[in-house]
Design an enzyme around this catalytic site. Structure first.
Site, PDB file in Angstrom:
ATOM      1  CB  SER A  42       2.482   0.160  -5.026  1.00  0.00           C
ATOM      2  OG  SER A  42       1.416   0.261  -4.280  1.00  0.00           O
ATOM      3  CG  HIS A 146      -0.165   5.322  -6.525  1.00  0.00           C
ATOM      4  ND1 HIS A 146      -0.971   5.166  -5.294  1.00  0.00           N
ATOM      5  CD2 HIS A 146       0.031   3.882  -6.904  1.00  0.00           C
ATOM      6  CE1 HIS A 146      -1.075   3.964  -5.093  1.00  0.00           C
ATOM      7  NE2 HIS A 146      -0.574   3.236  -5.786  1.00  0.00           N
ATOM      8  CD  GLN A 154       1.633   3.773  -2.874  1.00  0.00           C
ATOM      9  OE1 GLN A 154       2.292   2.844  -3.389  1.00  0.00           O
ATOM     10  NE2 GLN A 154       0.520   3.409  -2.372  1.00  0.00           N
ATOM     11  CD  GLU A 155      -1.764   5.383  -0.876  1.00  0.00           C
ATOM     12  OE1 GLU A 155      -2.748   5.414   0.077  1.00  0.00           O
ATOM     13  OE2 GLU A 155      -1.803   4.388  -1.721  1.00  0.00           O
ATOM     14  CD  GLU A 196      -4.546   5.380  -4.566  1.00  0.00           C
ATOM     15  OE1 GLU A 196      -4.763   5.974  -3.497  1.00  0.00           O
ATOM     16  OE2 GLU A 196      -4.266   4.068  -4.333  1.00  0.00           O
ATOM     17  CG  ASP A 232       0.436   2.971   1.663  1.00  0.00           C
ATOM     18  OD1 ASP A 232       1.536   2.457   1.959  1.00  0.00           O
ATOM     19  OD2 ASP A 232      -0.148   2.379   0.899  1.00  0.00           O
ATOM     20  CD  GLU A 275      -1.559   1.117   3.385  1.00  0.00           C
ATOM     21  OE1 GLU A 275      -2.734   1.934   3.688  1.00  0.00           O
ATOM     22  OE2 GLU A 275      -1.430   0.441   2.236  1.00  0.00           O
ATOM     23  CG  ASP A 302      -1.287  -2.678   1.149  1.00  0.00           C
ATOM     24  OD1 ASP A 302      -1.837  -3.761   0.819  1.00  0.00           O
ATOM     25  OD2 ASP A 302      -1.023  -1.754   0.446  1.00  0.00           O
ATOM     26  CE  LYS A 327      -4.543  -2.208  -1.119  1.00  0.00           C
ATOM     27  NZ  LYS A 327      -3.077  -2.116  -1.504  1.00  0.00           N
ATOM     28  CB  SER A 354      -7.629  -0.452   1.303  1.00  0.00           C
ATOM     29  OG  SER A 354      -6.769  -0.025   0.102  1.00  0.00           O
ATOM     30  CG  HIS A 355      -8.937   3.033  -2.879  1.00  0.00           C
ATOM     31  ND1 HIS A 355      -8.721   4.249  -3.539  1.00  0.00           N
ATOM     32  CD2 HIS A 355      -7.736   3.126  -2.209  1.00  0.00           C
ATOM     33  CE1 HIS A 355      -7.874   4.914  -3.086  1.00  0.00           C
ATOM     34  NE2 HIS A 355      -7.204   4.209  -2.264  1.00  0.00           N
ATOM     35  NE  ARG A 356      -4.554  -2.832  -4.431  1.00  0.00           N
ATOM     36  CZ  ARG A 356      -3.862  -3.962  -4.598  1.00  0.00           C
ATOM     37  NH1 ARG A 356      -4.109  -5.114  -4.597  1.00  0.00           N
ATOM     38  NH2 ARG A 356      -2.400  -3.650  -4.811  1.00  0.00           N
ATOM     39  CB  SER A 357      -3.525   2.799  -7.342  1.00  0.00           C
ATOM     40  OG  SER A 357      -2.743   1.633  -8.056  1.00  0.00           O
ATOM     41  CE  LYS A 378      -4.770   2.821   1.356  1.00  0.00           C
ATOM     42  NZ  LYS A 378      -2.988   2.855   1.011  1.00  0.00           N
TER      43      LYS A 378
HETATM   44  O1  LIG Z   1      -0.576   0.488  -1.714  1.00  0.00           O
HETATM   45  C1  LIG Z   1      -1.918   0.774  -1.594  1.00  0.00           C
HETATM   46  O2  LIG Z   1      -2.370   0.768  -0.401  1.00  0.00           O
HETATM   47  C2  LIG Z   1      -2.678   0.833  -2.626  1.00  0.00           C
HETATM   48  C3  LIG Z   1      -3.936   1.735  -2.488  1.00  0.00           C
HETATM   49  O3  LIG Z   1      -3.854   2.989  -2.296  1.00  0.00           O
HETATM   50  O4  LIG Z   1      -2.111   0.908  -3.831  1.00  0.00           O
HETATM   51  P1  LIG Z   1      -2.061  -0.033  -5.135  1.00  0.00           P
HETATM   52  O5  LIG Z   1      -3.343  -0.139  -5.268  1.00  0.00           O
HETATM   53  O6  LIG Z   1      -1.369   0.628  -6.098  1.00  0.00           O
HETATM   54  O7  LIG Z   1      -1.407  -1.364  -4.503  1.00  0.00           O
HETATM   55 MG   LIG Z   2      -0.509   0.414   0.604  1.00  0.00          MG
END
Ligand SMILES: O=C(O)[C@@H](CO)OP(=O)(O)O
Ligand SMILES: [Mg+2]
Length: 401
Positions: A42, A146, A154-155, A196, A232, A275, A302, A327, A354-357, A378
């Site tokens: 995303s 995701h 999404q989360e 994730e 998120d 988020e 984000d 990120k 933060s990580h990524r998916s 995250k």
């Molecule tokens: O939206 C987000 O915050 C991320 C991580 O959870 O997703 P993606 O890496 O797919 O952008």
């Molecule tokens: Mg996000």
């Protein structure tokens, strides 16, 4: 001592089975660092550009390596990252690829730390960094981009805000993940996992709220400390300009309705974190929501800010949000990520690393979060590429890195 003597780039797998860039940086005195680029699904419209791994590697070999090898010291992170920008020559890393840039940037930081014989978080944060550790936000239920046929939001993220240690917090999130599995089984709701590792059941968002609430309460009772949750929303993925609103399975919400909906959920469930509740171009709507709930929850940008100081400054000017998601691959280098964190801190915004998916076993973000005193990180709840970071946080807390 930290003069870069060699850089090797290769294609490796990420957690989705896609190719990503791995970089090794070697220094004059035998220092070594390895970094791997993560990848989003995303992705924000304004993110730095990820190129196909082969292309990113070829371009970085041609343009970046000659400017780094024998030229720049890995211990001088700003010089490394300035050389990457100079080699790239664009303002979105579309020349060498943000994936090559971030892999080299992180590998150089680790090589610099290696020469010092210091943990990466100390190299990045210095000895006078604060004494706090980030609370991990664990992705428990998810859908959006995701996972297909799951929630629209999404989360749904567990937030063990009362945990006395990182270790307890990490185990609490895993327990919430397990508890949600049990609740889903009781309700005869089979669920696979999203990118994730979050459960991706075919339930409405309302049911997901209810399940999360029940799960965090149960685990909080078991563990004896407070566990909240957050979201998120990934609002940019829900927003459809043609519909002039946010498209959910049960209908379209206007921007005003979306603000009321999210504010209502913050109230109802005491959400500690929200988020991207709104579209990535709508600073004004972010500001409206922040005015309503910003004193009781983190309203985090984000896709809105994409770890970019200019977009963050625009947000600060507009009072849009009160926190930024960080990120490194969204902007391309650690220097750019730290600049965004510094601007955020100076402006009273919190930073959430933060990580990524799409992830790898790289642990740099765990060190970055500790180095910069981020209140939250995250990085998922379960799954090898997620536990790589969580277990590294446990080791950092235990002075074992
Ligand atoms: O939206 C987000 O915050 C991320 C991580 O959870 O997703 P993606 O890496 O797919 O952008
Ligand atoms: Mg996000």
């Amino acid at each position: 001592m930290t003069l870069i003597t060699d850089i090797r780039l290769r294609r490796v797998l990420d957690s989705r089975g896609n190719a990503t860039v791995e970089a090794d940086v070697l220094t004059e005195s035998g220092g070594f660092g390895r970094g791997k680029a993560p990848s989003g699904a995303s992705t924000g419209e304004y993110e730095a550009i990820e190129l196909p791994a082969n292309e990113a590697i070829a371009n970085a070999r041609e343009e970046a390596l000659p400017r780094l090898i024998g030229e720049v010291h890995a211990g001088n992170q700003r010089d490394v990252d300035a050389a990457l920008h100079a080699a790239d020559g664009t303002d979105d890393f579309s020349g060498i690829g943000a994936n090559s840039a971030v892999a080299i940037s992180m590998a150089a930081a680790k090589a610099g730390a290696d020469v010092l014989g210091a943990p990466l978080y100390q190299h990045l944060g210095g000895t006078f960094r604060g004494n706090e550790y980030p609370t991990p936000l664990g992705n428990i239920i998810g859908g959006g981009e995701h996972a297909a046929d799951a929630t629209n939001i999404q989360e749904f993220l567990a937030a063990p805000v009362g945990a006395p240690s990182v270790e307890e917090a990490v185990f609490a999130n895993a327990a919430v993940h397990q508890e949600v599995h049990d609740i889903l089984a009781d309700r005869d709701l089979p669920a696979g996992k999203g990118d994730e590792g979050a459960w991706a059941p075919s339930v409405s968002d309302d049911e997901a709220f209810e399940i999360m609430d029940e799960a965090v309460e149960t685990v909080a009772d078991d563990f004896g400390f407070a566990i909240s949750f957050g979201l998120d929303v990934a609002g940019a993925e829900l927003y459809d300009a043609d519909e002039d609103g946010y498209v959910y399975d049960d209908g379209v919400k206007s921007t005003q309705e979306q603000i009321e909906y999210i504010a209502g959920k913050v109230e109802e469930y005491d959400l500690v974190y929200v988020e991207d509740p709104l579209d990535e171009n709508d600073y004004e709507a972010f500001a409206d929501l922040t005015a309503q709930v910003g004193d009781q929850t983190l309203v985090c940008g984000d896709d809105l800010f994409v770890t970019n100081v200019e977009r963050l400054q625009a947000g600060i000017n507009a009072d849009a949000g009160n926190s930024i998601l960080i990120k490194p691959n969204q902007i391309g280098t650690l220097t750019d990520a730290v600049d965004a964190i510094e601007l955020a801190t100076a402006s009273g915004y919190e930073s959430v690393v933060s990580h990524r998916s799409g992830e790898t076993e790289d642990t740099t973000i765990a060190h970055l979060a500790v180095a910069t005193d981020a209140p939250f990180i995250k990085t998922g709840a379960v799954g090898g590429e997620r536990t790589a970071k969580l277990n590294e946080l446990i080791r950092i807390e235990d002075n074992a890195v």
